[in-house]
Design an enzyme around this catalytic site. Structure first.
Site, PDB file in Angstrom:
ATOM      1  N   TYR A 113      -7.155   3.908   3.252  1.00 27.91           N
ATOM      2  CA  TYR A 113      -5.843   3.280   3.444  1.00 27.91           C
ATOM      3  C   TYR A 113      -5.986   1.957   4.191  1.00 27.91           C
ATOM      4  O   TYR A 113      -5.477   0.912   3.746  1.00 27.91           O
ATOM      5  CB  TYR A 113      -4.965   4.255   4.215  1.00 27.91           C
ATOM      6  CG  TYR A 113      -3.611   3.752   4.662  1.00 27.91           C
ATOM      7  CD1 TYR A 113      -2.508   3.833   3.826  1.00 27.91           C
ATOM      8  CD2 TYR A 113      -3.428   3.241   5.950  1.00 27.91           C
ATOM      9  CE1 TYR A 113      -1.254   3.406   4.248  1.00 27.91           C
ATOM     10  CE2 TYR A 113      -2.184   2.809   6.378  1.00 27.91           C
ATOM     11  CZ  TYR A 113      -1.094   2.895   5.518  1.00 27.91           C
ATOM     12  OH  TYR A 113       0.142   2.465   5.940  1.00 27.91           O
TER      13      TYR A 113
ATOM     14  N   GLN B  10       0.829  -1.205   0.000  1.00 30.15           N
ATOM     15  CA  GLN B  10       0.000   0.000   0.000  1.00 30.15           C
ATOM     16  C   GLN B  10       0.864   1.256   0.000  1.00 30.15           C
ATOM     17  O   GLN B  10       0.546   2.252  -0.650  1.00 30.15           O
ATOM     18  CB  GLN B  10      -0.934   0.002   1.214  1.00 30.15           C
ATOM     19  CG  GLN B  10      -1.715   1.286   1.422  1.00 30.15           C
ATOM     20  CD  GLN B  10      -2.584   1.645   0.234  1.00 30.15           C
ATOM     21  OE1 GLN B  10      -3.080   0.773  -0.488  1.00 30.15           O
ATOM     22  NE2 GLN B  10      -2.779   2.943   0.016  1.00 30.15           N
ATOM     23  N   GLU B  11       1.964   1.195   0.713  1.00 30.53           N
ATOM     24  CA  GLU B  11       2.841   2.362   0.804  1.00 30.53           C
ATOM     25  C   GLU B  11       3.636   2.611  -0.471  1.00 30.53           C
ATOM     26  O   GLU B  11       3.786   3.758  -0.900  1.00 30.53           O
ATOM     27  CB  GLU B  11       3.809   2.195   1.988  1.00 30.53           C
ATOM     28  CG  GLU B  11       3.163   2.267   3.357  1.00 30.53           C
ATOM     29  CD  GLU B  11       2.695   3.678   3.712  1.00 30.53           C
ATOM     30  OE1 GLU B  11       3.066   4.628   3.002  1.00 30.53           O
ATOM     31  OE2 GLU B  11       1.951   3.824   4.698  1.00 30.53           O
ATOM     32  N   SER B  12       4.167   1.557  -1.083  1.00 36.15           N
ATOM     33  CA  SER B  12       5.156   1.770  -2.147  1.00 36.15           C
ATOM     34  C   SER B  12       4.997   0.884  -3.371  1.00 36.15           C
ATOM     35  O   SER B  12       5.786   0.999  -4.312  1.00 36.15           O
ATOM     36  CB  SER B  12       6.561   1.535  -1.583  1.00 36.15           C
ATOM     37  OG  SER B  12       6.702   0.168  -1.179  1.00 36.15           O
TER      38      SER B  12
END
Length: 460
Positions: A443, A316-318
């Protein structure tokens, strides 16, 4: 001739003696367990509720050695409501109803639709979830535009399901198509066969279809086959006490938000998932994750995290890109800020190992801030939201929940109050001010979707 009568005499006496012992055994059994007890009385006397269900992702399965699943969680809460233990019976789909009739279980909870045929044999609880039967096909296969367009097509469904009943009705109405019945094959397996283009069409309730689209992103959810239906639990005919308790429990679960909490855990926003994003995630699980998998596992073990949850956070972050950079200048696999990097003791945010170490350490710090929550699952959700938007904004959302009379220790409440941080009416009254509060909600839900997919994959 005398021997014949003598043998008959012995035989008759033996039968009589055996009958006596059988009767004695029954009497002893009845005395011990109380044959005159109702089912509910027996459950309370033995302290055990026997749940008949099916092994499937929407009902009951094991993950990391622990039972889980929507129906399991709901039934566990029902057992708690009765103050008894829960025993699981999984005889296979085609045997569930006969097990209930034979007294080998107390209730069926397995995503059952209320149908006319089933009502003739069993009683059903109040509904707890609306669903609709839908056609499932591969993205490269044109699905029917309407029911009449089923003509000349072949559909595959499991025998004894509401899908079979509906297809029989459509067939009788004059639509010329074929259907093939399968014994004890889970709907998920038939959907997998559609995804792998082994068959062209199957039918599934929409909650099952959309859930499985996470795991099989090349399927498409087609036309509905009928109006909305309802899922409910089944008990034996005239078992009024049991039915009354189940309905009392569902009323309690609705009023307290328990039913919504469990539903959101398994089905939140399943219809809004982007199949193209899911496809990319499946691809990167194979092409990118292996480079960082050992690092993620090793660091996750240190803090007692499920590595698959952490992997979902990393994606999800990168998107598993170690050089990722956001418009707010967070960097690396876990999008660590400069301040967080210093606090967590790392020098190079673009170094995969350092980024993973810092990110997991920081996530653990957030979890510890919510260790007062009794539900570990809830504390993880609060921590993930804090990882995204900051602990201060989450505490502001908690205070808004308190002011609104919501249960501030439930993620369901924060899903309501976090987005309010973007409205001046609310953020002007908070300590940390404005935030794009809808973003941490999205998120967390995306991470839970990726996590669910990873749980279903055999990666170790």
């Amino acid at each position: 001739m005398k021997r014949f009568y003598f043998n008959n005499f012995i035989l008759i006496n033996l039968i009589g003696i055996l009958s006596f012992f059988v009767l004695l055994s029954v009497l002893i059994h009845n005395t011990e367990f109380g044959s005159d007890l109702t089912r509910l009385e027996r459950i309370k006397k033995t302290g055990v509720l026997r749940l008949i269900t099916n092994n499937s992702i929407n009902s009951y399965y094991y993950y990391n050695g622990q039972p889980t699943g929507f129906e399991y969680d709901l039934a566990r809460e029902f057992a708690n409501f009765l103050n008894v233990d829960l025993d699981i019976v999984t005889p296979g789909w085609n045997n569930m109803f006969s097990y209930l009739e034979q007294g080998k279980g107390d209730v069926i909870a397995s995503g059952l639709t209320i149908t006319k045929e089933r009502l003739e044999r069993f009683d059903f609880s109040n509904p707890y979830m609306p669903i609709q039967q839908r056609i499932v096909h591969h993205k490269l296969i044109f699905g029917p535009k309407n029911i009449e367009d089923l003509t000349f097509r072949t559909l595959h469904v499991r025998r004894g399901t509401s899908y079979q009943s509906r297809l029989e009705e459509i067939k009788k109405s004059g639509v010329d198509f074929n259907y093939i019945l399968h014994n004890n094959i889970p709907t998920k397996e038939l959907i997998r066969m559609v995804h792998d283009r082994e068959i062209k069409f199957t039918v599934a309730d929409d909650n099952i279809a959309y859930l499985n689209q996470r795991y099989y992103p090349d399927i498409r959810i087609g036309i509905p086959l009928q109006e909305k239906e309802s899922l409910a639990w089944a008990v034996n005919k005239n078992d009024s006490q049991m039915l009354e308790q189940i309905n009392k429990f569902f009323l309690y679960a609705n009023e307290t938000g328990l039913l919504k909490q469990i539903s959101d855990k398994y089905y939140s926003n399943i219809e809004e998932t982007d199949p193209f994003d899911l496809k990319r995630f499946h691809q990167r699980i194979e092409t990118r994750l292996p480079r960082y998998k050992k690092m993620i596992i090793d660091e996750s073990i240190k803090y007692g995290f499920d590595w698959k949850l952490v992997a979902a956070v990393v994606y999800q972050e990168s998107r598993f890109n170690p050089n990722a950079k956001s418009f707010t200048n967070v960097r690396g696999l876990m999008q660590v800020t400069t301040i967080t990097a210093e606090e967590m003791g790392i020098e190079n945010r673009l170094n995969p190992s350092q980024s993973i170490k810092a990110g997991i350490k920081y996530l653990d710090k957030m979890v510890q801030k919510f260790d007062y929550l009794e539900d570990e699952y809830e504390s993880i959700l609060f921590a993930l939201a804090s990882y995204n938007v900051g602990y201060g904004h989450v505490t502001d959302a908690i205070q808004i929940a308190i002011d609104m009379g919501l249960d501030e220790i439930k993620w369901q409440s924060l899903k309501t109050t976090l987005p309010l941080l973007s409205k001046s009416k609310y953020y002007k009254q908070t300590r940390y001010g404005y935030a794009r509060g809808w973003e941490p909600v999205q998120y967390v839900e995306r991470i839970l979707t990726y996590y669910d997919i990873l749980k279903q994959k055999e990666l170790i």
